[in-house]
Design a protein around this motif. Sequence first.
Motif, PDB file in Angstrom:
ATOM      1  N   VAL A 165       0.903  -1.276   0.138  1.00 16.86           N
ATOM      2  CA  VAL A 165       0.184  -0.061  -0.203  1.00 16.86           C
ATOM      3  C   VAL A 165       0.851   1.193   0.076  1.00 16.86           C
ATOM      4  CG1 VAL A 165      -1.646   1.309   1.365  1.00 16.86           C
ATOM      5  CG2 VAL A 165      -1.984  -1.148   1.088  1.00 16.86           C
ATOM      6  N   HIS A 166       1.781   1.290   0.845  1.00 15.32           N
ATOM      7  CA  HIS A 166       2.792   2.477   0.777  1.00 15.32           C
ATOM      8  C   HIS A 166       3.437   2.500  -0.295  1.00 15.32           C
ATOM      9  CE1 HIS A 166       2.404   3.928   5.117  1.00 15.32           C
ATOM     10  NE2 HIS A 166       2.288   2.605   5.573  1.00 15.32           N
ATOM     11  N   SER A 167       4.050   1.529  -1.099  1.00 15.80           N
ATOM     12  CA  SER A 167       4.468   1.578  -2.550  1.00 15.80           C
ATOM     13  C   SER A 167       3.633   2.180  -3.557  1.00 15.80           C
ATOM     14  CB  SER A 167       5.121   0.202  -2.854  1.00 15.80           C
ATOM     15  OG  SER A 167       6.089  -0.329  -1.925  1.00 15.80           O
ATOM     16  N   VAL A 168       2.540   1.675  -3.353  1.00 14.48           N
ATOM     17  CA  VAL A 168       1.194   2.163  -4.469  1.00 14.48           C
ATOM     18  C   VAL A 168       1.211   3.644  -4.322  1.00 14.48           C
ATOM     19  CG1 VAL A 168      -0.992   2.143  -5.171  1.00 14.48           C
ATOM     20  CG2 VAL A 168       0.431   0.005  -5.213  1.00 14.48           C
ATOM     21  N   PHE A 169       1.070   4.189  -3.045  1.00 12.06           N
ATOM     22  CA  PHE A 169       0.670   5.482  -2.696  1.00 12.06           C
ATOM     23  C   PHE A 169       2.101   6.382  -3.244  1.00 12.06           C
ATOM     24  CE2 PHE A 169      -1.884   5.074   1.279  1.00 12.06           C
ATOM     25  CZ  PHE A 169      -3.029   4.582   0.817  1.00 12.06           C
ATOM     26  N   GLY A 170       3.391   5.846  -3.133  1.00 14.24           N
ATOM     27  CA  GLY A 170       4.471   6.502  -3.718  1.00 14.24           C
ATOM     28  C   GLY A 170       4.164   6.691  -5.075  1.00 14.24           C
ATOM     29  N   LEU A 171       3.757   5.590  -5.730  1.00 19.24           N
ATOM     30  CA  LEU A 171       3.452   5.596  -7.262  1.00 19.24           C
ATOM     31  C   LEU A 171       2.562   6.768  -7.571  1.00 19.24           C
ATOM     32  CD1 LEU A 171       3.418   4.442 -10.409  1.00 19.24           C
ATOM     33  CD2 LEU A 171       1.842   2.957  -9.419  1.00 19.24           C
ATOM     34  N   LEU A 172       1.274   6.606  -7.028  1.00 27.72           N
ATOM     35  CA  LEU A 172       0.089   7.527  -7.280  1.00 27.72           C
ATOM     36  C   LEU A 172       0.517   9.041  -7.031  1.00 27.72           C
ATOM     37  CD1 LEU A 172      -2.950   5.225  -5.902  1.00 27.72           C
ATOM     38  CD2 LEU A 172      -1.775   5.448  -8.290  1.00 27.72           C
ATOM     39  N   ASN A 173       1.196   9.147  -6.027  1.00 27.40           N
ATOM     40  CA  ASN A 173       1.851  10.399  -5.603  1.00 27.40           C
ATOM     41  C   ASN A 173       2.827  11.001  -6.130  1.00 27.40           C
ATOM     42  OD1 ASN A 173      -0.406  10.489  -3.445  1.00 27.40           O
ATOM     43  ND2 ASN A 173       0.874  10.024  -1.769  1.00 27.40           N
ATOM     44  N   SER A 174       3.340  10.494  -7.297  1.00 25.61           N
ATOM     45  CA  SER A 174       4.161  10.857  -8.253  1.00 25.61           C
ATOM     46  C   SER A 174       3.661  12.022  -8.959  1.00 25.61           C
ATOM     47  CB  SER A 174       4.880   9.745  -9.109  1.00 25.61           C
ATOM     48  OG  SER A 174       4.146   9.103  -9.900  1.00 25.61           O
ATOM     49  N   THR A 175       2.642  12.129  -9.048  1.00 25.37           N
ATOM     50  CA  THR A 175       1.958  12.981 -10.240  1.00 25.37           C
ATOM     51  C   THR A 175       2.629  14.518 -10.394  1.00 25.37           C
ATOM     52  OG1 THR A 175       0.234  13.744  -8.569  1.00 25.37           O
ATOM     53  CG2 THR A 175      -0.422  11.874 -10.258  1.00 25.37           C
ATOM     54  N   PRO A 176       3.181  14.992  -9.113  1.00 26.07           N
ATOM     55  CA  PRO A 176       3.894  16.451  -9.334  1.00 26.07           C
ATOM     56  C   PRO A 176       5.016  16.342 -10.356  1.00 26.07           C
ATOM     57  CG  PRO A 176       3.169  16.057  -6.867  1.00 26.07           C
ATOM     58  CD  PRO A 176       2.844  14.786  -7.804  1.00 26.07           C
ATOM     59  N   HIS A 177       5.540  15.139 -10.399  1.00 31.66           N
ATOM     60  CA  HIS A 177       6.647  15.188 -11.493  1.00 31.66           C
ATOM     61  C   HIS A 177       6.398  14.580 -12.745  1.00 31.66           C
ATOM     62  CE1 HIS A 177       8.787  15.247  -7.435  1.00 31.66           C
ATOM     63  NE2 HIS A 177       8.204  14.278  -6.892  1.00 31.66           N
ATOM     64  N   LEU A 178       5.218  14.435 -13.097  1.00 30.46           N
ATOM     65  CA  LEU A 178       4.587  14.107 -14.290  1.00 30.46           C
ATOM     66  C   LEU A 178       4.447  15.112 -15.261  1.00 30.46           C
ATOM     67  CD1 LEU A 178       2.095  11.291 -13.455  1.00 30.46           C
ATOM     68  CD2 LEU A 178       4.554  10.920 -13.899  1.00 30.46           C
ATOM     69  N   GLY A 179       4.394  14.983 -16.432  1.00 33.86           N
ATOM     70  CA  GLY A 179       4.037  16.098 -17.403  1.00 33.86           C
ATOM     71  C   GLY A 179       2.687  16.256 -17.141  1.00 33.86           C
ATOM     72  N   ARG A 180       2.057  16.694 -18.302  1.00 31.78           N
ATOM     73  CA  ARG A 180       0.299  17.180 -18.395  1.00 31.78           C
ATOM     74  C   ARG A 180      -0.066  16.539 -19.569  1.00 31.78           C
ATOM     75  NH1 ARG A 180      -1.697  19.494 -13.768  1.00 31.78           N
ATOM     76  NH2 ARG A 180       0.085  20.554 -12.677  1.00 31.78           N
TER      77      ARG A 180
END
Length: 204
Positions: A165-180
């Motif tokens: 669960v913590h790992s998936v949160f890390g994945l999902l919360n990576s959005t500030p580093h994604l493009g648009r």
Amino acid sequence: MATRTDAPTRREQILKEAARLFAERGFHGVGVDEIGAAVGISGPGLYRHFPGKDAMLAELLVGISDSLLTGAKRRLAEADGAAGSAAGAGATGPEAVLDSLIEGHIDFALDDRPLITLHDRELDRLRDADRKMVRQLQRQYVELWVGVLREVYPALAEPAARSAVHSVFGLLNSTPHLGRPGRAMTAELLHRMARGAFAAVGEA
């Protein structure tokens, strides 16, 4: 926050702009006057809504943790209610509930990106009591996911489920580093990656 469809209140407008500015320039890099200007009021006028920047930061970080937990509880309650009806049976099993939780977190991650940045950078600036509240809400949120995940994968041990669960949160919360890219495409990609990560652990 992002799920509201009615017009935001002045207080909500202030919090939204404060989150954006804090995320862009850091908590100490933003003055009260700048936040006021962003919502069209004087800096001193902000004090009718908040005693200061510290209070804004606390409400933002405690608020989003509370919102995520409340939303997740609502999704589980809706699933329980639907499961009790003939029409809902079969559509609200653990797999569907897990998908619903993932969708809810993705909505947050895509619509409230500044809050993710703010949490990562500024959590330690909160008063001890506020920081403890954030951590308490986050633990409850994690444990709710852990319970659902172990229903989907009964053989998965609790520590492994929690780590997943913590790992998936890390994945999902990576959005500030994604493009648009397109929102729908990004949401679908994140969902598939989250389910893939859970399956890799649960079916190992």
